[in-house]
Scaffold this motif. Structure first.
Motif, short mmCIF file in Angstrom:
data_model
loop_
_atom_site.label_atom_id
_atom_site.label_comp_id
_atom_site.label_asym_id
_atom_site.label_seq_id
_atom_site.Cartn_x
_atom_site.Cartn_y
_atom_site.Cartn_z
N GLN A 231 42.62 -12.32 10.62
CA GLN A 231 43.10 -12.97 11.62
C GLN A 231 43.37 -12.81 12.74
O GLN A 231 44.22 -13.90 13.80
N LYS A 232 42.87 -11.37 13.35
CA LYS A 232 43.24 -11.94 15.38
C LYS A 232 41.97 -12.90 15.22
O LYS A 232 42.38 -13.37 16.25
N GLU A 233 41.04 -13.15 15.01
CA GLU A 233 39.92 -14.21 14.87
C GLU A 233 40.83 -15.77 15.04
O GLU A 233 40.29 -16.70 15.77
N MET A 234 41.53 -15.13 13.63
CA MET A 234 42.01 -17.04 13.82
C MET A 234 42.90 -17.52 15.10
O MET A 234 43.48 -18.45 15.40
N ARG A 238 40.76 -18.84 18.41
CA ARG A 238 40.72 -20.87 18.21
C ARG A 238 40.89 -21.28 20.02
O ARG A 238 41.03 -20.30 20.88
N PRO A 239 40.56 -22.31 19.55
CA PRO A 239 40.20 -23.19 21.13
C PRO A 239 41.66 -23.40 21.55
O PRO A 239 41.57 -23.99 22.74
N ASN A 307 42.86 -26.86 16.30
CA ASN A 307 42.67 -25.34 15.94
C ASN A 307 43.19 -25.69 14.40
O ASN A 307 42.41 -24.15 13.77
N ILE A 308 43.37 -26.22 13.38
CA ILE A 308 43.32 -26.22 12.37
C ILE A 308 41.86 -27.03 11.61
O ILE A 308 41.39 -25.74 11.02
N GLN A 309 40.90 -27.85 13.00
CA GLN A 309 40.16 -27.92 12.26
C GLN A 309 39.02 -26.31 12.69
O GLN A 309 38.39 -26.22 11.91
N PHE A 310 39.66 -25.61 14.25
CA PHE A 310 39.00 -24.27 14.08
C PHE A 310 38.64 -24.20 12.53
O PHE A 310 37.88 -23.23 12.24
#
Length: 476
Positions: A231-234, A238-239, A307-310
């Motif tokens: 979750q932290k990475e998400m 994110r870009p 962000n969704i692509q990420f």
């Protein structure tokens, strides 16, 4: 019937409401049978829970979906409150109550021995690592600081170390909390990332949960935890980042939970008309939903797509730029019906940011002018468009701010009145008829309006959660 221990987030009302929203679904079917500020005791009625492997699979799946739950454990045993407090009394001269204390601790010892037998069928020549996590009724209870931390934690650490060795274990060590935290009574149980860091999912390595409620002490073992690192990475890797105005990941997942979308999620569509940096849509993507969004600010839309692509890349899911551009578009809330057809979405989760960012509390007059002329009309517009876009029977999960003025007044939005006037039906977030009454006043839910739930935010702004459903038959 098996009991499961759901370790709650900071806002226990929000957590209970989210858990119960799943327990009313056919895929889970269950009830909260007991709770405190830190744990909900859940019993499942679904026949799949009679199969241990299948039940673990369902619990793990549920953990991924929940936003306001930290861990889920399996109940192993229960000690009535009176018996437990006899063994570990508060403000009592133990010498004067020696018989009661001895009787209570002998009961606790026998309970723990039964748990050892259940946890570790083979002990001789084995190595063990035990982490003991204590969850009181509330962390500000004197009983937690003066008894559970000061005495009981040491007691169970010593018990497992001694008993396992007596049974032939080659090694039996326990997780050591910082001594200064123990002495101060300011002790947090193990965080979810500790469960992963110390590999407490492996054989002979376990986190044991001690969860106190009004009824007594539930003892269990942790089965699964929220993947806080993921979750932290998400959120942080994110870009496109906009932390000041982004909804926290846990609330993004909670809003999606409140939609009550039935499992499986495949093919179900959700839409955030104020998508901002795309946090809600990221987690919708993670859960396997088809995500759609719009925002009036082009920069936000481009960032949301990134962000969704990420998120899709993290999940190793293919997502073309063309599809992203079709699903996430620049649009004013007044014109979204030109992009998406009526009765199209299975749910709308959103937290509109329709106020200036306040470093200091605004005056009442300043705030009232913005609300009446800008913010409330926009919320009304959102509700009207949501009603058109949702399928009959689908839900809108919405967050609105409560602002404290510099005069000390707390001002909210008339969301329920606006929604019902449009044709929505208000959903009671926490159905108190499904949860037993408590004697402790701080945990009384019955007789209270649970059609919205508050969460403290910044110094001047709090969140209020609402859920509405579009009736299956409507004149609108």
């Amino acid at each position: 019937m098996e009991k499961y221990l759901f370790i709650l987030g900071r806002n226990w009302r929000l957590s209970l409401a989210e858990i119960d929203s799943f327990l009313q679904q056919e895929a889970y079917l269950g009830r909260i049978t007991d709770f405190s500020a830190n744990v909900a005791i859940v019993e499942f009625d679904h026949p799949k829970f009679s199969n241990p492997e299948k039940s673990l699979e369902i619990i793990s799946e549920l953990m991924i979906k929940l936003g306001s739950v930290q861990k889920i454990g399996k109940g192993l045993d229960f000690i009535e409150r009176e018996v437990f407090e006899n063994g570990f009394p508060l403000n009592a001269d133990i010498a004067d109550q020696r018989a009661l204390v001895y009787s209570g601790r002998r009961y606790v010892d026998n309970t723990l021995k039964d748990i050892v037998f259940e946890l570790f069928p083979k002990i001789k020549n084995q190595k063990f690592f035990i982490a003991n996590s204590i969850y009181p009724e509330a962390f500000n209870d004197s009983y937690y600081k003066e008894v559970l931390v000061s005495y009981f934690l040491h007691y169970v650490n010593k018990f497992f170390n001694t008993h396992l060795r007596e049974e032939g274990a080659k090694q039996a060590i326990y997780y050591k909390y910082p001594q200064k935290n123990i002495e101060s009574g300011n002790l947090n149980p193990l965080f979810p990332h500790h469960f992963l860091r110390y590999r407490l999912y492996e054989p002979n390595r376990v986190e044991i949960l001690y969860c106190m409620t009004e009824e007594g002490m539930y003892v269990g073992k942790t089965l699964t935890v929220v993947d806080s690192n993921f979750q932290k990475e998400m959120d942080e890797e994110r870009p496109f980042k906009q932390f000041r105005q982004s909804i926290p990941p846990k609330f993004a997942k909670t809003l999606i939970s409140y939609l009550g979308i039935k499992h499986p999620y495949k093919g179900k569509k959700i839409y955030d008309p104020f998508c901002g940096s795309g946090t809600i849509l990221q987690f919708g993507q993670m859960l396997g939903l088809q995500v759609y969004g719009s925002d009036i600010i082009e920069e936000q839309v481009k960032g949301s797509r990134q962000n969704i692509q990420f998120a899709a890349n993290l999940m190793e899911t293919n997502l073309s730029q063309k599809i992203l551009e079709e699903k996430i578009q620049v649009a004013d809330i007044a014109n979204v019906q030109d992009i998406f057809p009526d009765n199209y979405f299975d749910g709308i989760p959103t937290e509109p940011v329709l106020l200036p960012y306040y470093r200091e509390a605004p005056s009442y007059e300043e705030l009232r002018e913005i609300l009446d002329n800008e913010s409330i009309p926009l919320y009304n517009q959102l509700l009207k468009k949501a009603f058109r876009l949702l399928k009959p029977g689908a839900r809108l999960a919405l967050v609105a701010p409560i602002i404290q003025t510099k005069e000390g007044q707390k001002i909210g939005f008339p969301i329920t009145q606006l929604a019902m006037k449009i044709g929505f039906k208000s959903i009671q977030l926490l159905d108190t008829s499904r949860i037993d009454e408590k004697e402790n006043p701080r945990f009384k839910l019955q007789g209270q309006n649970q059609k919205s739930i508050f969460d403290a935010g910044s110094k001047h702004i709090s969140r209020e959660f609402f859920v509405f459903v579009k009736p299956r038959k409507s004149k609108k």
